[in-house]
Write an enzyme that holds these catalytic residues in place. Sequence first.
Site, PDB file in Angstrom:
ATOM      1  N   ARG A  29       0.861  -1.178   0.000  1.00  0.00           N
ATOM      2  CA  ARG A  29       0.000   0.000   0.000  1.00  0.00           C
ATOM      3  C   ARG A  29       0.902   1.235   0.000  1.00  0.00           C
ATOM      4  O   ARG A  29       1.994   1.217   0.588  1.00  0.00           O
ATOM      5  CB  ARG A  29      -0.894   0.042   1.249  1.00  0.00           C
ATOM      6  CG  ARG A  29      -2.078  -0.920   1.196  1.00  0.00           C
ATOM      7  CD  ARG A  29      -3.157  -0.478   0.208  1.00  0.00           C
ATOM      8  NE  ARG A  29      -4.321  -1.348   0.224  1.00  0.00           N
ATOM      9  CZ  ARG A  29      -4.541  -2.352  -0.634  1.00  0.00           C
ATOM     10  NH1 ARG A  29      -3.666  -2.637  -1.581  1.00  0.00           N
ATOM     11  NH2 ARG A  29      -5.635  -3.061  -0.550  1.00  0.00           N
ATOM     12  N   HIS A  55      -1.529   0.711  -9.766  1.00  0.00           N
ATOM     13  CA  HIS A  55      -2.238  -0.250  -8.903  1.00  0.00           C
ATOM     14  C   HIS A  55      -2.835  -1.403  -9.732  1.00  0.00           C
ATOM     15  O   HIS A  55      -4.047  -1.620  -9.722  1.00  0.00           O
ATOM     16  CB  HIS A  55      -3.347   0.446  -8.083  1.00  0.00           C
ATOM     17  CG  HIS A  55      -3.740  -0.359  -6.863  1.00  0.00           C
ATOM     18  ND1 HIS A  55      -4.109   0.225  -5.674  1.00  0.00           N
ATOM     19  CD2 HIS A  55      -3.827  -1.700  -6.660  1.00  0.00           C
ATOM     20  CE1 HIS A  55      -4.415  -0.726  -4.806  1.00  0.00           C
ATOM     21  NE2 HIS A  55      -4.248  -1.903  -5.384  1.00  0.00           N
TER      22      HIS A  55
HETATM   23  P1  NAP Z   1      -1.559 -11.716   4.563  1.00  0.00           P
HETATM   24  O1  NAP Z   1      -1.683 -13.113   4.083  1.00  0.00           O
HETATM   25  O2  NAP Z   1      -2.411 -11.276   5.700  1.00  0.00           O
HETATM   26  O3  NAP Z   1      -0.018 -11.495   4.934  1.00  0.00           O
HETATM   27  C1  NAP Z   1       0.429 -10.399   5.649  1.00  0.00           C
HETATM   28  C2  NAP Z   1       1.862 -10.648   6.114  1.00  0.00           C
HETATM   29  O4  NAP Z   1       2.338  -9.462   6.753  1.00  0.00           O
HETATM   30  C3  NAP Z   1       1.967 -11.785   7.128  1.00  0.00           C
HETATM   31  O5  NAP Z   1       3.179 -12.470   6.927  1.00  0.00           O
HETATM   32  C4  NAP Z   1       2.021 -11.038   8.471  1.00  0.00           C
HETATM   33  O6  NAP Z   1       2.689 -11.743   9.478  1.00  0.00           O
HETATM   34  C5  NAP Z   1       2.826  -9.814   8.052  1.00  0.00           C
HETATM   35  N1  NAP Z   1       2.629  -8.695   8.989  1.00  0.00           N
HETATM   36  C6  NAP Z   1       1.495  -8.013   9.257  1.00  0.00           C
HETATM   37  N2  NAP Z   1       1.727  -7.077  10.203  1.00  0.00           N
HETATM   38  C7  NAP Z   1       3.031  -7.184  10.530  1.00  0.00           C
HETATM   39  C8  NAP Z   1       3.868  -6.503  11.444  1.00  0.00           C
HETATM   40  N3  NAP Z   1       3.412  -5.521  12.226  1.00  0.00           N
HETATM   41  N4  NAP Z   1       5.169  -6.881  11.525  1.00  0.00           N
HETATM   42  C9  NAP Z   1       5.650  -7.893  10.758  1.00  0.00           C
HETATM   43  N5  NAP Z   1       4.898  -8.583   9.856  1.00  0.00           N
HETATM   44  C10 NAP Z   1       3.611  -8.227   9.762  1.00  0.00           C
HETATM   45  O7  NAP Z   1      -1.812 -10.672   3.373  1.00  0.00           O
HETATM   46  P2  NAP Z   1      -1.646 -10.935   1.807  1.00  0.00           P
HETATM   47  O8  NAP Z   1      -2.824 -11.652   1.281  1.00  0.00           O
HETATM   48  O9  NAP Z   1      -0.311 -11.516   1.580  1.00  0.00           O
HETATM   49  O10 NAP Z   1      -1.726  -9.428   1.257  1.00  0.00           O
HETATM   50  C11 NAP Z   1      -0.767  -8.451   1.626  1.00  0.00           C
HETATM   51  C12 NAP Z   1      -1.150  -7.084   1.093  1.00  0.00           C
HETATM   52  O11 NAP Z   1      -0.926  -6.990  -0.313  1.00  0.00           O
HETATM   53  C13 NAP Z   1      -2.621  -6.683   1.220  1.00  0.00           C
HETATM   54  O12 NAP Z   1      -2.958  -6.303   2.530  1.00  0.00           O
HETATM   55  C14 NAP Z   1      -2.722  -5.532   0.237  1.00  0.00           C
HETATM   56  O13 NAP Z   1      -2.391  -4.312   0.884  1.00  0.00           O
HETATM   57  C15 NAP Z   1      -1.638  -5.854  -0.806  1.00  0.00           C
HETATM   58  N6  NAP Z   1      -2.212  -6.154  -2.123  1.00  0.00           N
HETATM   59  C16 NAP Z   1      -1.936  -5.326  -3.182  1.00  0.00           C
HETATM   60  C17 NAP Z   1      -2.422  -5.597  -4.434  1.00  0.00           C
HETATM   61  C18 NAP Z   1      -2.063  -4.740  -5.621  1.00  0.00           C
HETATM   62  O14 NAP Z   1      -2.606  -4.932  -6.713  1.00  0.00           O
HETATM   63  N7  NAP Z   1      -1.155  -3.808  -5.480  1.00  0.00           N
HETATM   64  C19 NAP Z   1      -3.225  -6.733  -4.653  1.00  0.00           C
HETATM   65  C20 NAP Z   1      -3.496  -7.553  -3.569  1.00  0.00           C
HETATM   66  C21 NAP Z   1      -2.986  -7.251  -2.305  1.00  0.00           C
HETATM   67  P3  NAP Z   1       1.918 -12.843  10.395  1.00  0.00           P
HETATM   68  O15 NAP Z   1       1.284 -13.818   9.433  1.00  0.00           O
HETATM   69  O16 NAP Z   1       2.990 -13.470  11.185  1.00  0.00           O
HETATM   70  O17 NAP Z   1       0.872 -12.128  11.184  1.00  0.00           O
HETATM   71  C1  GLV Z   2      -5.765  -4.879  -3.998  1.00  0.00           C
HETATM   72  O1  GLV Z   2      -5.115  -3.912  -3.817  1.00  0.00           O
HETATM   73  C2  GLV Z   2      -6.141  -5.806  -2.975  1.00  0.00           C
HETATM   74  O2  GLV Z   2      -5.965  -5.517  -1.793  1.00  0.00           O
HETATM   75  O3  GLV Z   2      -6.651  -6.895  -3.335  1.00  0.00           O
END
Ligand code: NAP
Ligand code: GLV
Length: 312
Positions: free
Chosen positions: A227, A275
């Site tokens: 983000r 994005h």
């Molecule tokens: P997720 O499965 O919830 O993974 C989040 C990771 O971040 C986990 O490893 C978590 O650790 C870690 N984390 C969270 N807070 C932390 C902290 N304070 N210190 C250290 N590690 C921390 O999420 P995801 O599905 O991978 O998605 C991640 C992000 O990608 C989304 O939230 C979104 O913002 C972004 N995204 C962007 C797009 C785009 O098109 N640009 C598309 C989709 C998603 P733990 O598991 O140990 O809690």
């Molecule tokens: C896109 O940014 C998502 O969070 O899926």
Amino acid sequence: MAVLLNSPNDDTGEFEAWRKPLLKLDPTMDLRVWPDTGRLEDIEYTLCWLPKPGDLKRYPNLKVIFNLGAGVDRLMADRTLPADVPVCRLVDEGLTAGMTEYVVWQALYLHRSGPRLIEQQRKKLWKPFIYPVAKDRRIGMLGLGVLGGDAGEKLSYLGFDVAGWSRTPKHVEGVKSYHGPEQLGAFLARTEILVCLLPLTPDTTGIVDSKLLAQLPKGATLINPGRGAHVVDADLIAALDSGHIDHAVLDVFHTEPLATDHPFWSHPRVTLTPHVASMTQPETAAPVILENMRRHKAGKPLLNEVDRKRGY
Ligand code: NAP
Ligand code: GLV
């Protein structure tokens, strides 16, 4: 019982793309599309992406909020979100595959000095140079969850030396795990290409600041599809200007669309995309949402439920 597709910012009509896969899986579904909600009392499930703040409190019988994306930061920022209604974020193979493609694409671009080669072509300069092999290139995934974990694993298949940092320890094939604030410094010190795939929470807002960037080795690069608010823009620009950070690939921004006068647009060390790192694919996401509705109706635990206290 009705299901409401709630995506007020969709002015492209693409949101209609959800109708077909949802009704194919459940032809009896009473599917409504915001703002044509019908009786507010009928709505039990909502599938939403950036609903209008305050909107979700209008449905008195709402049972589950399904976010049509992985990140729930904008939903969590709505202080009027009904406290007792569970929120599920999206985890689906299409979204994961899209993000892995983007991260691998950009990591290879930085690994193989893409920005330098493009600049050389612009100057009509024929100047071959040596690059490190993948096993000697250290990539660090800031966030090792669903998306960071999959991208990290695929990068390790390509032979890169990959590590990840998360809140709790992880076991991802081919990826060294670092966790917690006390291991962040060691993780950064060994990272040449930093990929931010954290969720945006109060703990991670502004995490990519001058202090963090200074802990990366000189000449390191950044890929941010997490983000925009993970990054302190002024600190990143200062690090790029000084050459401490060689290049940044940015997909997300504090304000989107990015203002036309923002320095990122024309910074020679910035590559930006609007994005598009990964997009929710209704075909692969609809079965996950339908399965979750079935689970809810059967009184089973929901998949991918957001921990409202943690914010992700
Ligand atoms: P997720 O499965 O919830 O993974 C989040 C990771 O971040 C986990 O490893 C978590 O650790 C870690 N984390 C969270 N807070 C932390 C902290 N304070 N210190 C250290 N590690 C921390 O999420 P995801 O599905 O991978 O998605 C991640 C992000 O990608 C989304 O939230 C979104 O913002 C972004 N995204 C962007 C797009 C785009 O098109 N640009 C598309 C989709 C998603 P733990 O598991 O140990 O809690
Ligand atoms: C896109 O940014 C998502 O969070 O899926």
